[in-house]
Design a protein around this motif. Structure first.
Motif, PDB file in Angstrom:
ATOM      1  N   ARG A  86       0.797  -1.230   0.000  1.00 42.48           N
ATOM      2  CA  ARG A  86       0.000   0.000   0.000  1.00 42.48           C
ATOM      3  C   ARG A  86       0.835   1.288   0.000  1.00 42.48           C
ATOM      4  NH1 ARG A  86      -3.480  -3.772  -0.489  1.00 42.48           N
ATOM      5  NH2 ARG A  86      -5.625  -3.443   0.228  1.00 42.48           N
ATOM      6  N   HIS A  90       1.288   3.358  -3.147  1.00 41.52           N
ATOM      7  CA  HIS A  90       0.182   4.225  -3.562  1.00 41.52           C
ATOM      8  C   HIS A  90       0.390   5.635  -2.984  1.00 41.52           C
ATOM      9  CE1 HIS A  90      -2.576   0.386  -3.660  1.00 41.52           C
ATOM     10  NE2 HIS A  90      -1.477   0.267  -4.382  1.00 41.52           N
ATOM     11  N   ILE A  91       0.840   5.673  -1.733  1.00 38.44           N
ATOM     12  CA  ILE A  91       1.112   6.960  -1.075  1.00 38.44           C
ATOM     13  C   ILE A  91       2.275   7.665  -1.760  1.00 38.44           C
ATOM     14  CG2 ILE A  91       1.824   8.035   1.102  1.00 38.44           C
ATOM     15  CD1 ILE A  91       0.465   5.622   2.531  1.00 38.44           C
ATOM     16  N   ASP A 120      -1.243   8.362  -5.639  1.00 36.21           N
ATOM     17  CA  ASP A 120      -2.309   7.758  -6.451  1.00 36.21           C
ATOM     18  C   ASP A 120      -3.255   6.983  -5.546  1.00 36.21           C
ATOM     19  OD1 ASP A 120      -3.913   6.661  -8.391  1.00 36.21           O
ATOM     20  OD2 ASP A 120      -2.453   5.146  -8.993  1.00 36.21           O
ATOM     21  N   TYR A 121      -4.449   7.517  -5.355  1.00 34.26           N
ATOM     22  CA  TYR A 121      -5.425   6.893  -4.463  1.00 34.26           C
ATOM     23  C   TYR A 121      -6.599   6.302  -5.249  1.00 34.26           C
ATOM     24  CZ  TYR A 121      -2.551   9.223  -1.017  1.00 34.26           C
ATOM     25  OH  TYR A 121      -1.483   9.630  -0.259  1.00 34.26           O
ATOM     26  N   PRO A 142      -8.982   3.695  -6.241  1.00 37.30           N
ATOM     27  CA  PRO A 142      -9.361   2.615  -5.324  1.00 37.30           C
ATOM     28  C   PRO A 142      -9.207   1.221  -5.916  1.00 37.30           C
ATOM     29  CG  PRO A 142     -11.320   3.662  -6.215  1.00 37.30           C
ATOM     30  CD  PRO A 142     -10.136   4.472  -6.710  1.00 37.30           C
ATOM     31  N   PHE A 168     -12.930  10.693   2.130  1.00 35.21           N
ATOM     32  CA  PHE A 168     -12.010   9.819   1.402  1.00 35.21           C
ATOM     33  C   PHE A 168     -12.530   8.378   1.289  1.00 35.21           C
ATOM     34  CE2 PHE A 168      -9.104  12.783   3.875  1.00 35.21           C
ATOM     35  CZ  PHE A 168      -9.053  13.728   2.862  1.00 35.21           C
ATOM     36  N   GLU A 201     -11.850   6.484  -1.900  1.00 31.75           N
ATOM     37  CA  GLU A 201     -10.463   6.422  -2.349  1.00 31.75           C
ATOM     38  C   GLU A 201      -9.822   5.123  -1.859  1.00 31.75           C
ATOM     39  OE1 GLU A 201      -8.125   9.885  -1.593  1.00 31.75           O
ATOM     40  OE2 GLU A 201      -9.732  11.274  -2.149  1.00 31.75           O
ATOM     41  N   ASP A 202      -8.646   4.829  -2.402  1.00 31.48           N
ATOM     42  CA  ASP A 202      -7.900   3.647  -1.985  1.00 31.48           C
ATOM     43  C   ASP A 202      -7.715   3.645  -0.472  1.00 31.48           C
ATOM     44  OD1 ASP A 202      -6.094   1.351  -3.060  1.00 31.48           O
ATOM     45  OD2 ASP A 202      -4.841   2.390  -1.589  1.00 31.48           O
ATOM     46  N   SER A 234      -5.324   3.147   1.326  1.00 31.38           N
ATOM     47  CA  SER A 234      -4.115   3.826   1.786  1.00 31.38           C
ATOM     48  C   SER A 234      -4.360   5.305   2.078  1.00 31.38           C
ATOM     49  CB  SER A 234      -2.988   3.686   0.761  1.00 31.38           C
ATOM     50  OG  SER A 234      -3.360   4.265  -0.485  1.00 31.38           O
ATOM     51  N   ALA A 235      -5.500   5.839   1.619  1.00 27.86           N
ATOM     52  CA  ALA A 235      -5.846   7.235   1.880  1.00 27.86           C
ATOM     53  C   ALA A 235      -6.124   7.493   3.350  1.00 27.86           C
ATOM     54  CB  ALA A 235      -7.050   7.656   1.038  1.00 27.86           C
ATOM     55  N   LYS A 237      -4.303  10.295   4.985  1.00 26.42           N
ATOM     56  CA  LYS A 237      -4.716  11.692   4.888  1.00 26.42           C
ATOM     57  C   LYS A 237      -5.278  12.212   6.205  1.00 26.42           C
ATOM     58  CE  LYS A 237      -5.503  11.572  -0.106  1.00 26.42           C
ATOM     59  NZ  LYS A 237      -6.455  11.861  -1.206  1.00 26.42           N
TER      60      LYS A 237
END
Length: 312
Positions: free
Chosen positions: A229, A232-233, A237-238, A240, A283, A286-287, A289-290, A293
């Protein structure tokens, strides 16, 4: 003279990232698969891959002896099989002896109740949650945490062979499959939240995030979720692949099951709160990993910006 057996027609409901991958893997394994999804775009994509689709799950009953549910939650399972507001569902239209393979993450108590209801309609259930992500779904290399009757396994054999690299047979009735999936989701959710918190800590101390990722993935603090994950950060790029709201749902099921068992799970509870905060902040789609945020909003560090080269 050897008897000729006809391969069953497979109906798959839910052509999302995991369902689409599994449906395409089944096609490549030579299975006759009919897909169904509320998204016209998903249906068109499956047709472009060589599959057939129908507009409603009810239409699968006329052709399919095995139905695979790769939907989001128990409510969607209920709606597909039994209909909404008394309209009737797929289960009452399937021929006696048909098999339902239920792949969503649901409470074990729901899986047990579902088996009782379907058995009462002369249908078989395989409690078969899946894990591995979209890439492994597409390559037919998922892990399936399953439980059910021997008759269910016989009918599911070719489908499971096409979907999975590992099929764990965990019991002879519904429930154990979903129970083990909850353990997996507990760990997955905690590990994603922990990875986000760890990256937030490092960036707050001024450590270059790419360097931090390289060090941790070669050190004892690494986990599968950190390794999978955090890129992605790093790419900002989030998109999903698995959304924040999935873990709001799954960790809520974990927490609810803990309450049923009178088992305190403060670590899972903490991760659930972080995903809930991320969803509340907008969020949710979103993925997963968001979730980082949430830390960024409360901290003093900046997240890597999206870039075309790194975006998936």
């Amino acid at each position: 003279m050897t008897a000729v057996t006809t391969s069953p027609v497979i109906g798959l409901v839910g052509l999302g990232a995991m369902g689409m991958g599994s449906a395409c893997a089944m096609l490549e394994a030579g299975l006759d698969v009919i897909g169904c999804d509320i998204s016209p775009g998903a249906c068109q994509a499956f047709e472009a891959a060589g599959g057939r689709t129908v507009a409603s799950p009810l239409e699968l009953a006329a052709e399919c002896q095995v139905v695979v549910l790769v939907v989001v939650n128990a409510d969607q399972v209920e709606q597909v099989l039994f209909g909404a507001q008394g309209e009737g569902g797929l289960a009452e239209r399937l021929a006696p002896g048909s098999l339902v393979i239920q792949c969503a993450t649901v409470a074990p108590s729901f899986a047990r109740e579902l088996e009782t209801r379907l058995n009462g309609m002369q249908l078989e259930l395989l409690d078969a949650p899946i894990s591995g992500g979209a890439v492994k779904a597409r390559s037919g290399e998922l892990s399936v945490m399953s439980s059910g009757s021997e008759a269910a396994y016989v009918k599911a054999e070719r489908v499971l062979a096409a979907m999975a690299a590992n099929v764990y047979r965990l019991g002879d009735c519904a429930g154990p499959g979903s129970s083990v999936k909850l353990v997996n989701q507990h760990l997955a959710g905690v590990h994603i939240a922990a990875a986000a918190e760890a990256m937030a800590l490092g960036m707050s101390m001024g450590i270059d995030p790419d360097t931090l990722y390289d060090v941790i993935t070669h050190s004892a603090g690494n986990s599968w979720m950190f390794e999978n994950r955090v890129p992605h950060i790093l790419k900002g790029d989030y998109t999903p692949l698995s959304a924040v709201d999935i873990f709001v749902k799954d960790l809520n099921i974990v927490h609810s099951t803990g309450r049923e068992l009178k088992l305190a799970m403060p670590v899972a509870g903490s991760a659930l709160q972080q995903f809930t905060a991320a969803s509340g902040a907008g969020f949710g789609r979103e993925d997963d990993s968001a979730v980082i945020k949430v830390y960024q909003r409360l901290g003093s560090f900046s997240l890597p910006a999206a870039n075309d080269e790194g975006a998936q």
